[in-house]
Design an enzyme around this catalytic site. Structure first.
Site, PDB file in Angstrom:
ATOM      1  N   GLU A  62     -11.050  -1.385  -5.386  1.00 27.97           N
ATOM      2  CA  GLU A  62     -11.069  -0.881  -4.347  1.00 27.97           C
ATOM      3  C   GLU A  62     -10.497   0.603  -4.497  1.00 27.97           C
ATOM      4  O   GLU A  62      -9.361   0.374  -5.026  1.00 27.97           O
ATOM      5  CB  GLU A  62     -11.566  -1.439  -3.268  1.00 27.97           C
TER       6      GLU A  62
ATOM      7  N   ARG B  45       0.655  -1.008   0.467  1.00 28.43           N
ATOM      8  CA  ARG B  45      -0.174   0.227   0.216  1.00 28.43           C
ATOM      9  C   ARG B  45       0.590   1.217   0.170  1.00 28.43           C
ATOM     10  O   ARG B  45       0.254   1.951  -0.612  1.00 28.43           O
ATOM     11  CB  ARG B  45      -1.198   0.005   1.094  1.00 28.43           C
TER      12      ARG B  45
END
Length: 484
Positions: free
Chosen positions: A171, A100
């Site tokens: 997402e 991330r």
């Protein structure tokens, strides 16, 4: 650099693509034309847009867990278990924290250390490090669609690899995967990164491949007023649609008051259709079960999960993102994850043929949410001089968009939410949110009613009490009503 809400041309996209694919060696595995052929050969039951369209048409609510571990075979085993034992309709792949943050070298070390330990030492699946072929191994191991869930301000390489790897849903967004997750990344920069992601999805769409995009609705997850998440979700939907995305799922995180939550999901459907009317998009909704603190007691945790399931069913959300009875302790076992799914399934099945009875209170709540959201979006549009990307950047600078409890230094952090006497989330402090006096008076009156009932002043202590309330067995953080 000043971002604009304008569809990228192929020259601009292609120039950046070379840079993106060179960020890590697995980027070389991406072959767009071959990826299109791979998607064309996917079974229909593995394509997320097919599943969402069917659910929306039938007014069914799909159930989806959160799940991801470091080792490939263990991750596949986990997904198969949640599909078979949890009866999940669609599956996730939650990405690890190093990925991330684009720290792929550390993710690589995490994989190797996990292999030595024989168990996952990462909090998710490092998809970039595994690359396209191993991502396809995940997709081919299950018989339903799989979504990429993460929390990445710069998800360009992750999107390239996972979409080429056969995932059919991605997402996140330039606001929802920045402000709640990062401290020092500007809104302008992350919107620019996510325009790349959305353009990539748009190019797949132009080549006949239907992919879904889902902005992250809950934001910081605790006491986020519906108008805040609605405004950001709609803006991210508009930015995605401009880049050619044609399937968008807008999300909302449960607050806990049934009337307010049902009103929120219904207004999200209505407002998104209103604001995206100029685009040819399929719009669906995702309801996230309570994202705040959970009770440590498993029986109480199942109560919270079931309440979220009931709300999702009654609001006719297209899908519900399910929590587990181990939320208070960290990463759940696969068995606990499946238990949360089965509890949710039971409630969904019991309520799928029932509807929320329309009432004056429900209609009033819907009207409040719509007025609040329109006032925020109107100011964003004005600040951007008709450009939603510019408007979003300037709105955060002005505090017109403001997310409670967010770490980002580009977020004003001045608004404060608290529950009213029925548990609905209201504004204690408006910051610079552009509400008219009538709306502000409504919120003040609602909090004053609670203060009178509890014989105390309206204050910041209410906010603190409400943050911990559900974990202590209540919804409203009352001074004299806590259950251990």
């Amino acid at each position: 650099m000043e971002v604009q809400n304008k569809k990228w041309d192929m020259k601009k996209f292609s120039e950046m693509r070379q840079e993106v694919l060179n960020q890590w060696p697995t980027g070389k595995e991406v072959d767009f034309e071959e990826a299109v052929r791979y998607h064309q050969n996917l079974p229909k039951n593995q394509i997320m847009t097919n599943k969402l369209r069917e659910a929306a048409t039938k007014n069914n609510t799909l159930i989806q867990p959160r799940a991801g571990v470091a080792l490939l075979d263990e991750h596949i085993e986990l997904l198969k278990f949640l599909r078979q034992k949890g009866k999940a309709d669609v599956l996730p792949t939650t990405i690890d924290s190093y990925t991330r943050q684009n720290r792929y070298e550390e993710a690589e070390k995490g994989i190797k250390e996990s292999e030595k330990a024989g168990r996952s030492l990462l909090n998710g699946f490092p998809a970039v490090n595994y690359g396209v072929k191993k991502c396809r191994k995940v997709i081919e191991s299950v018989d339903c669609p799989v979504q990429v869930r993460h929390g990445t301000p710069d998800a360009r390489l992750l999107a390239e690899i996972t979409l080429a790897g056969g995932f059919t849903d991605f997402e996140g967004g330039g606001i929802s995967y920045n402000v709640p997750y990062a401290k020092k990344i500007s809104i302008e920069q992350s919107i620019y990164y996510w325009q790349y992601v959305d353009r990539l999805v748009g190019i797949y769409e132009e080549n006949g491949i239907s992919l879904n995009r889902e902005p992250f609705g809950p934001l910081t997850g605790t006491l986020v007023p519906p108008c805040i998440s609605h405004s950001i979700g709609i803006i991210e939907g508009l930015l995605a649609a401009e880049q050619g995305v044609r399937n968008i799922t807008l999300g909302y995180g449960q607050c806990g008051n049934l009337i307010q939550d049902v009103a929120a999901v219904e207004t999200l459907k209505e407002l998104s259709a209103e604001y995206l009317k100029d685009y040819d998009v399929m719009l669906t909704t995702a309801f996230h079960q309570w994202m705040g603190g959970f009770p440590q007691d498993e029986a109480q945790a199942f109560g919270v999960i079931s309440w979220g399931a009931a709300t999702a069913a009654l609001s006719k959300a297209t899908k519900v993102i399910v929590k587990t009875p181990h939320e208070a302790f960290g990463v759940p076992t696969k068995e606990a994850n499946a238990e949360g799914l089965r509890a949710t399934r039971q409630v969904i099945n019991m309520l799928k043929d029932q509807r929320m009875i329309s009432s004056q209170e429900l209609e009033k709540e819907k009207e409040i949410i719509k007025r609040e959201t329109r006032q925020i979006l109107s100011k964003v549009y004005e600040l951007g001089e008709g450009d939603w990307a510019k408007g979003a950047v300037r709105a955060f600078e002005a505090g017109v968009l403001d997310v409670p409890f967010a770490p980002s230094q580009f977020n004003a952090g001045k608004i404060l939410p608290a529950r009213d006497n029925s548990g609905a989330v209201r504004f204690l402090n408006f910051g610079s949110i552009p509400f008219d006096d009538k709306i502000k008076e409504f919120h003040r009156r609602k909090l004053a009613e609670r203060a009178k009932a509890e014989n105390r002043e309206v204050s910041f202590q209410m906010v603190i009490d409400d943050i911990y309330a559900i974990g202590q067995g209540m919804l409203v953080g009352r001074m004299d009503s806590k259950i251990a």
